[in-house]
Scaffold this motif. Structure first.
Motif, PDB file in Angstrom:
ATOM      1  N   ALA A 224       0.834  -1.210   0.000  1.00 53.11           N
ATOM      2  CA  ALA A 224       0.000   0.000   0.000  1.00 53.11           C
ATOM      3  C   ALA A 224       0.872   1.264   0.000  1.00 53.11           C
ATOM      4  O   ALA A 224       0.600   2.216  -0.747  1.00 53.11           O
ATOM      5  N   PHE A 225       1.908   1.256   0.828  1.00 50.69           N
ATOM      6  CA  PHE A 225       2.827   2.408   0.849  1.00 50.69           C
ATOM      7  C   PHE A 225       3.469   2.619  -0.520  1.00 50.69           C
ATOM      8  O   PHE A 225       3.638   3.750  -0.979  1.00 50.69           O
ATOM      9  N   ASP A 226       3.832   1.506  -1.190  1.00 47.63           N
ATOM     10  CA  ASP A 226       4.507   1.645  -2.477  1.00 47.63           C
ATOM     11  C   ASP A 226       3.539   2.076  -3.569  1.00 47.63           C
ATOM     12  O   ASP A 226       3.908   2.847  -4.457  1.00 47.63           O
ATOM     13  N   VAL A 227       2.324   1.608  -3.526  1.00 41.54           N
ATOM     14  CA  VAL A 227       1.300   2.052  -4.480  1.00 41.54           C
ATOM     15  C   VAL A 227       1.091   3.560  -4.343  1.00 41.54           C
ATOM     16  O   VAL A 227       0.963   4.287  -5.336  1.00 41.54           O
ATOM     17  N   LYS A 228       1.079   4.039  -3.100  1.00 34.57           N
ATOM     18  CA  LYS A 228       0.929   5.485  -2.846  1.00 34.57           C
ATOM     19  C   LYS A 228       2.121   6.250  -3.408  1.00 34.57           C
ATOM     20  O   LYS A 228       1.964   7.292  -4.054  1.00 34.57           O
ATOM     21  N   GLU A 229       3.330   5.720  -3.167  1.00 34.07           N
ATOM     22  CA  GLU A 229       4.560   6.336  -3.688  1.00 34.07           C
ATOM     23  C   GLU A 229       4.542   6.364  -5.223  1.00 34.07           C
ATOM     24  O   GLU A 229       4.964   7.338  -5.843  1.00 34.07           O
ATOM     25  N   PHE A 230       4.054   5.299  -5.819  1.00 32.89           N
ATOM     26  CA  PHE A 230       4.007   5.139  -7.273  1.00 32.89           C
ATOM     27  C   PHE A 230       2.957   6.056  -7.907  1.00 32.89           C
ATOM     28  O   PHE A 230       2.998   6.342  -9.100  1.00 32.89           O
ATOM     29  N   GLU A 231       1.984   6.476  -7.069  1.00 30.18           N
ATOM     30  CA  GLU A 231       0.844   7.289  -7.517  1.00 30.18           C
ATOM     31  C   GLU A 231       0.042   6.557  -8.591  1.00 30.18           C
ATOM     32  O   GLU A 231      -0.330   7.130  -9.637  1.00 30.18           O
ATOM     33  N   ALA A 232      -0.227   5.294  -8.319  1.00 26.95           N
ATOM     34  CA  ALA A 232      -0.960   4.459  -9.279  1.00 26.95           C
ATOM     35  C   ALA A 232      -2.424   4.889  -9.363  1.00 26.95           C
ATOM     36  O   ALA A 232      -3.080   5.105  -8.338  1.00 26.95           O
TER      37      ALA A 232
END
Length: 919
Positions: A224-232
């Motif tokens: 979830a943190f990485d999806v947020k970082e990725f701005e998917a």
């Protein structure tokens, strides 16, 4: 002058504090709780500090719910104070310290007083006021510890105060009900590290990665943190069970507020949402509903299923911008190498021992109990049917129940998972426990999902009477029960892999579980010491490590974990350690066969990483020149390979622990290409390292071209590449070897293992030149490579001292016996950062190396320190442990010179004990 402060008729703690506030330059307060009654008494002192622009930091906690909201709100009014609250939902926060800075020194008060009126004047309190110079080690330790805690804490803002106030207003809030501030979920240490690696991988145009984390450490939150970082914009989260999707969606909703979430399962088809949580079964049957590039980001939970037909169908259909695999156990994909599927991009590989160290999983209390009923001396532990009969006796059941009741468990209800030999043994134990009035049941990998979920629900429910589940198939999924508070190890095991798997089943953190109780019934079988290896993990340097840990009750293992073995078990393990030769073919063969039996196939090199095992295949390679030759020898198979292939695989396998990834990244690329240039090589290395310098890449080209080999090495190994105009090209011999499928697979496996092992040990960190990692093991030849030495590497040897430009490498053998007799001139540690070392016999203080050693800072000479306890163990030469840089602080005599050196970084306690304690 140090002074004890107590509350009495003539003085009190309040008077001490107000005096210190009056003239300080800054202040730091670190207390478990703050009541308004105490803060009110300090308001005048704090106001004066504000008027004089004296800045302060205040750190408190919600421990036992004693801190008052009113007090926090009042502190917020002061413009000179930074106020933070430490999250005490996970760990008790008991500290009480008041730190005041002055022109010349600090006055530090540590003791028992929190900020309350009664603590200031009437309670029985002991506080010690200490004066300490600014650069004293005590002062620095106190300031560093405060700074570390302050960084971990939350700033007190309106959201926090509202949340805490609402919690305190609940009816019947008891001190044992913990407040958890959930508004802003912070990434834990594992997630922070993995997020950085994922970002770096994407910078280098990588589109896939796998995250391997012990159960309960936060894999879903990581995604979830990485999806947020990725701005998917659009995300697909895949799992094979609906209950996983429900909890995963809940986790995502806590992290990401700006997107809509829906399910795509057999029951729900909520496709009009940004983020879809789907079962793999449903989506694999409905792929035509989606465009191939429908999703920016796809997450495969339990990614070890990637080889299954439904997973493969989905995996091959979609073309996302990024794909992340999540798993706790990358070892169940029989047909396909899970690492290869994700392009060998490992975002994180955090197993049980590391997770325990980082406090990401529950602590445990382990009791090794001598199994007095059973004599295993002449019993084959692989004969499960015979072993089950041996263990299925009333006397042993009574003994187990007696110990289970004696040691008890955490929480009101026992929730135990018990591991048995086979189904017959589990059924027998189940019957006997029920007869004894302990409600239990069995659960096997072959049981249906419905039974599994119902049984787990009954065990976890406080109102249900089920206390114990007897199980066997620990390698099968489904026995993940977060609220388990007891593990019963009822079968003897000579496998550290099995032991770790069993232990890991109970270590998921839950709010109502303080610790896991582990009862291990240790028999007198001849491999009981492997349990000690498993418990110690990568901190085991040699046999001494195990002995020290046993005698010290494994004190180096942190996180409130306690390990106790009764005297009979301890003596048994120590005796076995003394008698076993860890480098003998007999021992290595036994290890290999047991691992093979555990995973039910001939292990590939990748399996030694995929499974959480303490085995090191480098030992097998050292014994037989290459891994495949060791396998053939153990299985008594004929060698079907050509000499050319063997000389190639020996070259690759002998370099598996190279300590730099360049050679393996380059050769891995050349498996499918005829040549590689410097730019391409740099890009290949960047997959595994955050920074790559051209000088090292050029050196690796020349190394692979055998320019730094001696005549014996040239004869021993086949040349796989040649260098032409700064381009590295594949030789005809190597090409021919790769044309044979089996040979190519074995070469590929070795190269991939080397890369994965490097990723696990060094991650993506760039350590500069020389490329040295603190506390890693090295030999002299390794240093030649890691300096990019421009001459034959085998010539880089010396009696305790080597040099390359201004880097001096000191290789120190500790002789513990002599160290005990004399602490004067032997190589010995005095403290955790100072030690003695004697130079070469001809060294003088006025010229050459001697002069540079005694005044290394003046001459800008870096002293790299390498230490080992013994030259050989079990007839095998030991590597040195790198302790970082040191500087000379004292010297005596010459020819030789006796130096006292001080390390720039203090030794961790476990290493200092290794080097100084005797067993």
């Amino acid at each position: 002058m140090n002074k004890l402060i107590v509350n009495n008729k003539t003085d009190n703690f309040y008077n001490c504090l107000t005096t210190l506030f009056n003239s300080c330059k800054s202040f730091y307060i670190n207390v478990a709780f703050i009541n308004y009654s105490g803060l009110q008494l300090l308001l005048d002192s704090l106001k004066k500090c504000e008027q004089k622009a004296v800045k302060g930091k205040v750190l408190t906690s919600t421990y036992l719910n004693f801190t008052e909201v009113k007090a926090l709100k009042k502190l917020q009014e002061f413009t000179n104070i930074q106020l933070k609250v430490f999250d005490s939902s996970d760990v008790g926060f008991h500290s009480k310290a008041y730190i005041f800075e002055y022109e010349e020194d600090y006055k530090i008060v540590v003791g028992s007083s929190n900020i309350t009126a009664s603590a200031f004047k009437s309670n029985v309190e002991w506080n010690l006021k200490i004066g300490s110079k600014k650069q004293d080690s005590f002062t620095l330790d106190v300031l560093n510890e405060f700074d570390s805690l302050f960084k971990q804490a939350y700033y007190v803002d309106e959201d926090f105060l509202n949340s805490y106030e609402k919690f305190l207003k609940q009816k019947f809030v008891k001190v044992d009900k913990k407040f958890i501030f959930e508004k802003k979920i912070k990434a834990n240490s594992m997630q922070i590290h993995a997020l950085k690696n994922l970002k770096d991988l994407r910078k280098n145009n990588q589109k896939k990665a796998i995250a391997i984390c012990a159960t309960g450490t936060g894999k879903t939150y990581l995604s979830a943190f990485d999806v947020k970082e990725f701005e998917a914009k659009k995300v697909l989260f895949l799992a094979h069970r609906e209950n996983i999707l429900i909890s995963s969606k809940f986790s995502f909703e806590k992290i990401i507020k700006s997107k809509s979430f829906g399910f795509f399962t057999g029951n729900k088809k909520e496709l009009d949402n940004d983020y879809i949580f789907a079962t793999i079964q449903t989506i694999s049957k409905n792929l035509k509903l989606f465009k191939k590039d429908e999703f920016d980001y796809i997450i495969y939970d339990e990614a070890h299923h990637i080889a299954s037909e439904s997973f493969q169908k989905v995996f091959l259909y979609f073309n996302s911008k990024f794909t992340l695999g999540l798993t706790a156990t990358p070892n169940r994909s029989d047909k396909q190498n899970i690492y290869e599927v994700f392009d060998d991009n490992v975002a994180i590989d955090l197993r049980l021992n590391e997770a325990l160290e980082q406090k990401l999983i529950a602590p445990f209390h382990y009791f090794g109990i001598s199994d007095i009923v059973i004599d295993y001396e002449n019993t084959n532990l692989d004969d499960l049917s015979k072993l089950a009969k041996l263990l299925s006796v009333n006397k042993r059941v009574e003994f187990i129940i007696e110990k289970m009741k004696f040691y008890a468990h955490d929480n009101k209800k026992r929730k135990a998972l018990a591991f048995c030999v086979n189904k017959e043994h589990a059924k027998y134990m189940n019957d006997e426990f029920n007869k004894a009035g302990i409600y239990s049941t069995t659960l096997f990998g072959s049981d249906c999902v419905e039974k599994r979920e119902l049984t787990i629900e009954q065990l976890e429910n406080e109102d249900e009477s089920l206390e114990v589940i007897f199980s066997v198939d620990i390698f099968n999924e489904g026995v993940d029960i977060p609220k388990v508070n007891t593990i019963l190890m009822l079968r003897p095991t000579s496998s550290s892999t099995v032991f770790i798997q069993q232990l890991g089943r109970g270590l998921r953190k839950t709010q109502d579980k303080e610790y896991l109780t582990v009862l291990d019934f240790i028999g007198n079988h001849n491999r009981a010491y492997l349990i000690a290896f498993a418990l110690l993990g990568n901190k085991a340097i040699d046999k001494d490590s195990i002995k020290l840990a046993l005698n010290n009750s494994f004190a180096t293992i942190s996180n409130n974990t306690f390990i106790y073995m009764d005297e009979i078990s301890k003596k048994r393990v120590l005796k076995q350690l003394d008698e076993e030769n860890f480098n003998s073919f007999r021992y290595l063969k036994q290890q290999f066969i047991e691992f093979k039996n555990d995973i039910k196939k001939v292990p590939t090199l990748i399996d030694f990483i995929a499974y959480e095992t303490t085995l090191n295949p480098k030992d097998f390679i050292d014994e037989s020149k290459s891994y495949i030759e060791f396998v053939l020898k153990v299985q008594k198979q004929e060698n079907e390979f050509s000499l050319s292939f063997l000389k190639i695989i020996r070259f690759i396998d002998s370099h598996i622990k190279l300590k730099r990834v360049h050679e393996f990244a380059i050769l891995k690329y050349l498996l499918n290409h005829d040549y590689i240039d410097l730019k391409t090589a740099q890009n290949e290395v960047l997959k595994y390292q955050e920074k790559v310098d051209l000088q090292t890449v050029k050196h690796s080209f020349r190394y692979l071209n055998q320019e730094f080999f001696d005549s014996a090495q040239i004869k021993r190994y086949e040349k796989v590449v040649y260098l032409e105009d700064e381009v590295l090209k594949v030789t005809q011999v190597f090409k021919k070897c790769l044309e044979i499928k089996k040979q190519k697979e074995l070469i590929k496996s070795s190269l991939e293992y080397g890369v994965l092992l490097y990723e696990k040990e060094f991650e993506r960190v760039y350590y500069g030149l020389p490329f040295l990692k603190l506390y890693e093991k090295y030999n002299m030849k390794n240093i030649a490579l890691l300096c990019s030495l421009d001459k034959i590497h085998s010539s880089f040897r010396g009696s305790g001292q080597l040099k390359h430009k201004n880097d001096y490498f000191l290789f120190i053998n500790l002789d513990k016996q002599n160290a005990i007799k004399s602490r004067r001139y032997s190589n010995v540690f005095f403290t955790n950062d100072t030690f003695s070392w004697q130079t070469k016999p001809n060294a003088t203080i006025n010229k050459g190396d001697g002069e540079k050693l005694i005044e290394n800072i003046k001459h800008k000479v870096k002293l790299h320190i390498f230490v080992r306890k013994y030259i050989t163990v079990d007839k095998k030469t030991q590597n040195f442990i790198y302790l970082g840089l040191a500087n000379t602080i004292k010297f005596e005599g010459e020819k030789p010179i006796n130096l006292t050196l001080k390390l720039e970084k203090k030794l961790p306690k476990y290493l200092y004990d290794e080097f100084t304690l005797s067993v």
